[in-house]
Design an enzyme around this catalytic site. Sequence first.
Site, PDB file in Angstrom:
ATOM      1  N   GLY A  40      50.111  32.289 -47.382  1.00  0.00           N
ATOM      2  CA  GLY A  40      51.211  31.952 -46.667  1.00  0.00           C
ATOM      3  C   GLY A  40      52.490  32.326 -47.234  1.00  0.00           C
ATOM      4  O   GLY A  40      52.678  32.633 -48.241  1.00  0.00           O
ATOM      5  N   GLY A  43      52.284  30.337 -50.745  1.00  0.00           N
ATOM      6  CA  GLY A  43      51.627  30.423 -51.616  1.00  0.00           C
ATOM      7  C   GLY A  43      50.187  30.667 -51.226  1.00  0.00           C
ATOM      8  O   GLY A  43      49.878  30.886 -50.174  1.00  0.00           O
ATOM      9  N   LYS A  60      45.162  24.976 -52.817  1.00  0.00           N
ATOM     10  CA  LYS A  60      46.520  25.662 -52.016  1.00  0.00           C
ATOM     11  C   LYS A  60      47.461  25.393 -53.418  1.00  0.00           C
ATOM     12  O   LYS A  60      47.860  24.372 -53.775  1.00  0.00           O
ATOM     13  CB  LYS A  60      46.977  24.758 -50.840  1.00  0.00           C
ATOM     14  CG  LYS A  60      48.350  25.405 -50.424  1.00  0.00           C
ATOM     15  CD  LYS A  60      48.723  24.714 -49.223  1.00  0.00           C
ATOM     16  CE  LYS A  60      50.016  25.055 -48.649  1.00  0.00           C
ATOM     17  NZ  LYS A  60      50.470  24.212 -47.166  1.00  0.00           N
ATOM     18  N   ASP A 161      55.073  22.934 -37.666  1.00  0.00           N
ATOM     19  CA  ASP A 161      54.853  24.404 -37.647  1.00  0.00           C
ATOM     20  C   ASP A 161      53.447  24.379 -36.959  1.00  0.00           C
ATOM     21  O   ASP A 161      52.465  25.223 -37.740  1.00  0.00           O
ATOM     22  CB  ASP A 161      54.394  24.552 -39.136  1.00  0.00           C
ATOM     23  CG  ASP A 161      54.535  26.010 -39.364  1.00  0.00           C
ATOM     24  OD1 ASP A 161      54.836  26.849 -38.537  1.00  0.00           O
ATOM     25  OD2 ASP A 161      54.251  26.560 -40.580  1.00  0.00           O
TER      26      ASP A 161
END
Length: 384
Positions: A40, A43, A60, A161
């Site tokens: 993304g 990262g 992540k 988002d």
Amino acid sequence: MATSITSMNPKDREKFLEELEFPFCDEVNKYEKMAKIGQGTFGEVFKARHKKTKKIVALKKVLMENEKEGFPITALREIRILQLLKHENVVNLIEICRTKVTQLNKFKSTFYLVFDFCEHDLAGLLSNANVKFSLGEIKKVMQQLLNGLYFIHSNKILHRDMKAANVLITKSGVLKLADFGLARAFSLNKNNQPNRYTNRVVTLWYRPPELLLGERNYGPPVDMWGAGCIMAEMWTRSPIMQGNTEQHQLTLICQLCGSIVPEIWPDVEKLELYNKMELPKGQKRKVKERLKPYVKDPYACDLLDKLLTLDPSKRVDADAALNHDFFWTDPMPCELSKMLGQHGQSMFEFLAPPRRAGRPQPHPALPQPKPHPSADSSYQDRVF
Ligand SMILES: Nc1ncnc2c1ncn2[C@@H]1O[C@H](COP(=O)(O)OP(=O)(O)O)[C@@H](O)[C@H]1O
Ligand SMILES: [Mg+2]
């Protein structure tokens, strides 16, 4: 008495840093990376396995590149919010891990958010034509998505988002809202002072009209618009409004949802960009008409119409959406595990195959996107 770190000689200082213990932040090397599954803006994401317990997780990476010093405030916000939100339909944050500091990494740790692993994301599933959702299965997806939104909104959190790539689905069919990298807490206007949140949030194609018009005093309806875009995508299989610019996105919205005028949306003329953007005049609302060829089910069309409402104050909220007849008429929502069981492979947007020649032709029923410069290798431009 302990010597202060600044008064140590360099050798002792390195040894001290390397051996420093962080009791609530384990070393990430207790996991072994298996594959990269996401890239993304903020990262990389890896599938990984716990070396001892064999548990599968998603790692992540926290991007530190732009940080002069210290831990990024955006990552801290994401962690604080994820620690608060524990729910069946929200991705579970297990822990934060770190790399050991060495001379090689200039004594700077890399940090990882460790999540329960989910086998698929919705963008990956929708990009695979072999994955077919029945009406009952679409209801199950939407019911879980709205349950997640109901929960986070009740906890005074905005996601900001919403999009198919940020919706995860486990192989047993449990949906999890993910990616709280842009999320924030909200409050109802205190002592009549309007909020002044940034409106540069939400991926353009899922961005609601109030944000495009510069509203800074927004709330949960921004996520409900995204839920409507995702719901339509369950049938169209690609994003329904793929604008290239904020102006183009507003034009596409007006072409589908009708002209933005004060008669439909009182006080819209007070928004900062109302007079600065070009708003198509005389457009009829065509949400049901244009989506019907794909969606067919009249209850689904009605709920879509209520989610894609221009005026945020009239847009359906998560609670009312969950009470809509769509979820309470035959076929009732049905488990996804059986359908997903037919697919052995994980499906993620990042891993979706690049588009090939002979892809489905654009359909004239919906506003068509112009070519998108950066979308040539994902599901996004496979336009129905
Ligand atoms: N817990 C998870 N299980 C499986 N895949 C995940 C998980 N978390 C994220 N991903 C994958 O990684 C991608 C990027 O992660 P995300 O949290 O959305 O970060 P970004 O801010 O980079 O978009 C997601 O779209 C999804 O495909
Ligand atoms: Mg994401």
